[in-house]
Design an enzyme around this catalytic site. Sequence first.
Site, PDB file in Angstrom:
ATOM      1  N   LYS A   1       2.183  -6.291   3.637  1.00  0.00           N
ATOM      2  CA  LYS A   1       0.772  -6.489   4.010  1.00  0.00           C
ATOM      3  C   LYS A   1       0.595  -7.841   4.696  1.00  0.00           C
ATOM      4  O   LYS A   1       0.018  -7.924   5.775  1.00  0.00           O
ATOM      5  CB  LYS A   1      -0.114  -6.431   2.753  1.00  0.00           C
ATOM      6  CG  LYS A   1      -1.539  -6.904   2.980  1.00  0.00           C
ATOM      7  CD  LYS A   1      -2.368  -6.835   1.712  1.00  0.00           C
ATOM      8  CE  LYS A   1      -2.312  -8.047   0.821  1.00  0.00           C
ATOM      9  NZ  LYS A   1      -3.087  -9.217   1.284  1.00  0.00           N
ATOM     10  N   ASN A   2       1.094  -8.893   4.053  1.00  0.00           N
ATOM     11  CA  ASN A   2       0.829 -10.228   4.585  1.00  0.00           C
ATOM     12  C   ASN A   2       1.525 -10.472   5.922  1.00  0.00           C
ATOM     13  O   ASN A   2       1.022 -11.234   6.747  1.00  0.00           O
ATOM     14  CB  ASN A   2       1.223 -11.300   3.567  1.00  0.00           C
ATOM     15  CG  ASN A   2       0.235 -11.367   2.413  1.00  0.00           C
ATOM     16  OD1 ASN A   2      -0.833 -10.756   2.462  1.00  0.00           O
ATOM     17  ND2 ASN A   2       0.584 -12.099   1.369  1.00  0.00           N
TER      18      ASN A   2
ATOM     19  N   CYS B   1     -12.893 -17.280  -2.428  1.00  0.00           N
ATOM     20  CA  CYS B   1     -12.625 -15.949  -2.939  1.00  0.00           C
ATOM     21  C   CYS B   1     -12.372 -16.100  -4.424  1.00  0.00           C
ATOM     22  O   CYS B   1     -12.403 -17.214  -4.954  1.00  0.00           O
ATOM     23  CB  CYS B   1     -11.447 -15.304  -2.229  1.00  0.00           C
ATOM     24  SG  CYS B   1      -9.905 -16.093  -2.599  1.00  0.00           S
TER      25      CYS B   1
ATOM     26  N   ARG C   1     -10.032 -22.175  -1.235  1.00  0.00           N
ATOM     27  CA  ARG C   1      -9.294 -21.810  -0.030  1.00  0.00           C
ATOM     28  C   ARG C   1      -9.896 -22.357   1.267  1.00  0.00           C
ATOM     29  O   ARG C   1     -10.364 -21.609   2.123  1.00  0.00           O
ATOM     30  CB  ARG C   1      -9.120 -20.292   0.033  1.00  0.00           C
ATOM     31  CG  ARG C   1      -8.422 -19.774  -1.200  1.00  0.00           C
ATOM     32  CD  ARG C   1      -8.125 -18.311  -1.149  1.00  0.00           C
ATOM     33  NE  ARG C   1      -6.900 -17.999  -0.449  1.00  0.00           N
ATOM     34  CZ  ARG C   1      -6.383 -16.780  -0.379  1.00  0.00           C
ATOM     35  NH1 ARG C   1      -6.997 -15.786  -0.956  1.00  0.00           N
ATOM     36  NH2 ARG C   1      -5.261 -16.559   0.253  1.00  0.00           N
TER      37      ARG C   1
ATOM     38  N   ASP D   1       1.750 -14.740  -5.826  1.00  0.00           N
ATOM     39  CA  ASP D   1       1.290 -13.344  -5.757  1.00  0.00           C
ATOM     40  C   ASP D   1       2.003 -12.435  -6.764  1.00  0.00           C
ATOM     41  O   ASP D   1       1.679 -11.251  -6.852  1.00  0.00           O
ATOM     42  CB  ASP D   1       1.477 -12.794  -4.333  1.00  0.00           C
ATOM     43  CG  ASP D   1       0.444 -13.353  -3.362  1.00  0.00           C
ATOM     44  OD1 ASP D   1      -0.507 -14.015  -3.800  1.00  0.00           O
ATOM     45  OD2 ASP D   1       0.595 -13.118  -2.140  1.00  0.00           O
TER      46      ASP D   1
ATOM     47  N   ILE E   1      -0.549 -22.983  -7.094  1.00  0.00           N
ATOM     48  CA  ILE E   1      -1.036 -22.731  -5.723  1.00  0.00           C
ATOM     49  C   ILE E   1      -2.555 -22.549  -5.692  1.00  0.00           C
ATOM     50  O   ILE E   1      -3.232 -23.119  -4.850  1.00  0.00           O
ATOM     51  CB  ILE E   1      -0.346 -21.486  -5.105  1.00  0.00           C
ATOM     52  CG1 ILE E   1       1.182 -21.578  -5.232  1.00  0.00           C
ATOM     53  CG2 ILE E   1      -0.760 -21.317  -3.636  1.00  0.00           C
ATOM     54  CD1 ILE E   1       1.853 -22.665  -4.429  1.00  0.00           C
TER      55      ILE E   1
ATOM     56  N   ARG F   1      -6.644  -2.388  -1.084  1.00  0.00           N
ATOM     57  CA  ARG F   1      -6.426  -3.427  -0.070  1.00  0.00           C
ATOM     58  C   ARG F   1      -4.943  -3.708   0.115  1.00  0.00           C
ATOM     59  O   ARG F   1      -4.525  -4.068   1.216  1.00  0.00           O
ATOM     60  CB  ARG F   1      -7.107  -4.748  -0.500  1.00  0.00           C
ATOM     61  CG  ARG F   1      -8.614  -4.750  -0.378  1.00  0.00           C
ATOM     62  CD  ARG F   1      -9.122  -6.162  -0.605  1.00  0.00           C
ATOM     63  NE  ARG F   1      -8.258  -7.104   0.101  1.00  0.00           N
ATOM     64  CZ  ARG F   1      -7.974  -8.333  -0.312  1.00  0.00           C
ATOM     65  NH1 ARG F   1      -8.501  -8.802  -1.398  1.00  0.00           N
ATOM     66  NH2 ARG F   1      -7.186  -9.106   0.392  1.00  0.00           N
TER      67      ARG F   1
HETATM   68  C1  UD1 Z   1      -1.123 -16.537   1.943  1.00  0.00           C
HETATM   69  C2  UD1 Z   1      -1.070 -15.100   1.486  1.00  0.00           C
HETATM   70  C3  UD1 Z   1      -1.501 -14.994   0.028  1.00  0.00           C
HETATM   71  C4  UD1 Z   1      -0.656 -15.931  -0.835  1.00  0.00           C
HETATM   72  C5  UD1 Z   1      -0.666 -17.358  -0.268  1.00  0.00           C
HETATM   73  C6  UD1 Z   1       0.262 -18.301  -1.013  1.00  0.00           C
HETATM   74  C7  UD1 Z   1      -1.584 -13.873   3.515  1.00  0.00           C
HETATM   75  C8  UD1 Z   1      -2.532 -13.005   4.250  1.00  0.00           C
HETATM   76  N1  UD1 Z   1      -1.981 -14.312   2.317  1.00  0.00           N
HETATM   77  O1  UD1 Z   1      -2.474 -16.960   1.847  1.00  0.00           O
HETATM   78  O2  UD1 Z   1      -1.318 -13.639  -0.401  1.00  0.00           O
HETATM   79  O3  UD1 Z   1      -1.176 -15.946  -2.157  1.00  0.00           O
HETATM   80  O4  UD1 Z   1      -0.269 -17.326   1.111  1.00  0.00           O
HETATM   81  O5  UD1 Z   1       1.552 -17.793  -1.016  1.00  0.00           O
HETATM   82  O6  UD1 Z   1      -0.485 -14.129   3.967  1.00  0.00           O
HETATM   83  N2  UD1 Z   1      -5.076 -24.753   1.504  1.00  0.00           N
HETATM   84  C9  UD1 Z   1      -5.863 -25.852   1.825  1.00  0.00           C
HETATM   85  N3  UD1 Z   1      -6.259 -26.016   3.133  1.00  0.00           N
HETATM   86  C10 UD1 Z   1      -5.896 -25.138   4.120  1.00  0.00           C
HETATM   87  C11 UD1 Z   1      -5.106 -24.020   3.789  1.00  0.00           C
HETATM   88  C12 UD1 Z   1      -4.708 -23.853   2.465  1.00  0.00           C
HETATM   89  O7  UD1 Z   1      -6.194 -26.653   0.961  1.00  0.00           O
HETATM   90  O8  UD1 Z   1      -6.283 -25.351   5.273  1.00  0.00           O
HETATM   91  C13 UD1 Z   1      -4.662 -24.545   0.101  1.00  0.00           C
HETATM   92  C14 UD1 Z   1      -5.274 -23.266  -0.474  1.00  0.00           C
HETATM   93  O9  UD1 Z   1      -6.566 -23.493  -0.971  1.00  0.00           O
HETATM   94  C15 UD1 Z   1      -4.285 -22.913  -1.556  1.00  0.00           C
HETATM   95  C16 UD1 Z   1      -2.952 -23.354  -0.968  1.00  0.00           C
HETATM   96  O10 UD1 Z   1      -3.275 -24.297   0.058  1.00  0.00           O
HETATM   97  O11 UD1 Z   1      -4.535 -23.636  -2.725  1.00  0.00           O
HETATM   98  C17 UD1 Z   1      -2.113 -22.223  -0.420  1.00  0.00           C
HETATM   99  O12 UD1 Z   1      -2.777 -21.610   0.645  1.00  0.00           O
HETATM  100  P1  UD1 Z   1      -2.017 -20.923   1.857  1.00  0.00           P
HETATM  101  O13 UD1 Z   1      -0.539 -21.096   1.737  1.00  0.00           O
HETATM  102  O14 UD1 Z   1      -2.686 -21.360   3.107  1.00  0.00           O
HETATM  103  O15 UD1 Z   1      -2.357 -19.384   1.578  1.00  0.00           O
HETATM  104  P2  UD1 Z   1      -2.935 -18.314   2.585  1.00  0.00           P
HETATM  105  O16 UD1 Z   1      -2.262 -18.408   3.894  1.00  0.00           O
HETATM  106  O17 UD1 Z   1      -4.413 -18.332   2.540  1.00  0.00           O
END
Ligand code: UD1
Length: 423
Positions: free
Chosen positions: A22-23, A118, A123, A309, A331, A401
């Site tokens: 999915k991701n 969420c 996030r 996850d 995370i 989803r």
């Molecule tokens: C992706 C995955 C999700 C998985 C996550 C961590 C997809 C569609 N989703 O989510 O299933 O749980 O990786 O493996 O691929 N953060 C910030 N600022 C930012 C971006 C992130 O502070 O600009 C923080 C987030 O709040 C979180 C952490 O970094 O605490 C990890 O986020 P991130 O690795 O960006 O996850 P996603 O890409 O949203």
Amino acid sequence: MDSILVKGGNTLQGDIPIAGAKNAALTLMPVTLLSDEPLTLTNTPRLSDIKTMTTLLESLGAEVTSLQDGKVLAMSTHGAINTTADYEIVRKMRASNLVLGPLLAREGHAIVSLPGGCAIGARPMDIHTDGLAKMGAQIDLRDGYLHAKADGGKLKGAVIDFPFASVGATENIMMAATLAKGTTVINNAAREPEIVDLATCLRAMGAQIDGDGSPTITIQGVDRLGAATHAVVTDRIELGTYMLAPVIAGGEVTCLGGRIDLLAAFCEKLDAAGVSVTETDAGLKVALRGDRPKAVDVTTEPFPGFPTDLQAQMMAMLCFADGTSVLEEKIFENRFMHAPELVRMGADIDVQGGTATVRGVDMLKGAPVMATDLRASVSLILAGLAAEGETLVNRVYHLDRGYEKVVRKFAGVGANVERVKGQ
Ligand code: UD1
């Protein structure tokens, strides 16, 4: 609304096919925005999140055709496109933010709704926007939308040091950098297999990318990207989820298409818990070595660490383990909502901030439960496999989803799992 009814007690035997990730698919789909030529994805999972991304891309002017019952997506984006990603679509799925980099790279400007928080945490998108700003984008937040504009109409290569190895930010910057002027270096980049999959697809289209899978990714911008056909990598989270099923319920299951390298840290924990995992040509064969799994401590980390996850599913397994396990969630700040539901089934779990202490019990009892996110929902099905009596998992739309044919896959190996139609 539909629910999933699980009657515990059956041991499992047989094969479970694992879908494309999915991701990975949600990241590969916006890649169509980077080229005028066709991009075809094979091995795509049949999920409602994929439909949401399809709707978003179509709203921007992409053509997306679903073939072979959804396993193939043929996409094409040519001519002028719309550069505003609307809140009504973005709010449904955070991964919608992955159109920001491609839109900005293609058109030099984009307006993308902020996805908002969420159930699992705040996030934010600061790592994405700071990176794009380094590449010469001016980004303002107005009315809940990010308004982004590249200086001189074109992004420029830059050296970007991430404060945290964000998966989404790595993907957005990588996509944006493929068409930028000059070279972009991402330091402290995410290393997840989905990042490598994205780089592989982009390279097939003519992008120049090195270092994906390592903490430093270098992207040399090119003038245009061409056509490609790309097979989506196996879903390691779906894989890990089904690997836990025979550990909890008993029996032996082969997850078809599974590979240890996708889940090495997870497999190490399974080994320590007394689970045998054998890699064969078909996939991963999984069975518990003794009568009961052993307690293990788990800390979630970016890849190659233990994936967040799979934390909820691992907790479901540890509820039945011999001894006390400590789970640390590093995370997301609010990712233990499954714990109180498992407690309602008789689990012994104590949550303090980002740490959950799970004392294994001999037996759980079925109960009506519900979950507020995708992975939490499936953890309740897993717990129900070995619980006494019936477990009714509500809010099934979360499962739709991210888990294709979830009932068929569990039932196919002998679990007593069915979907109950809602009113
Ligand atoms: C992706 C995955 C999700 C998985 C996550 C961590 C997809 C569609 N989703 O989510 O299933 O749980 O990786 O493996 O691929 N953060 C910030 N600022 C930012 C971006 C992130 O502070 O600009 C923080 C987030 O709040 C979180 C952490 O970094 O605490 C990890 O986020 P991130 O690795 O960006 O996850 P996603 O890409 O949203």
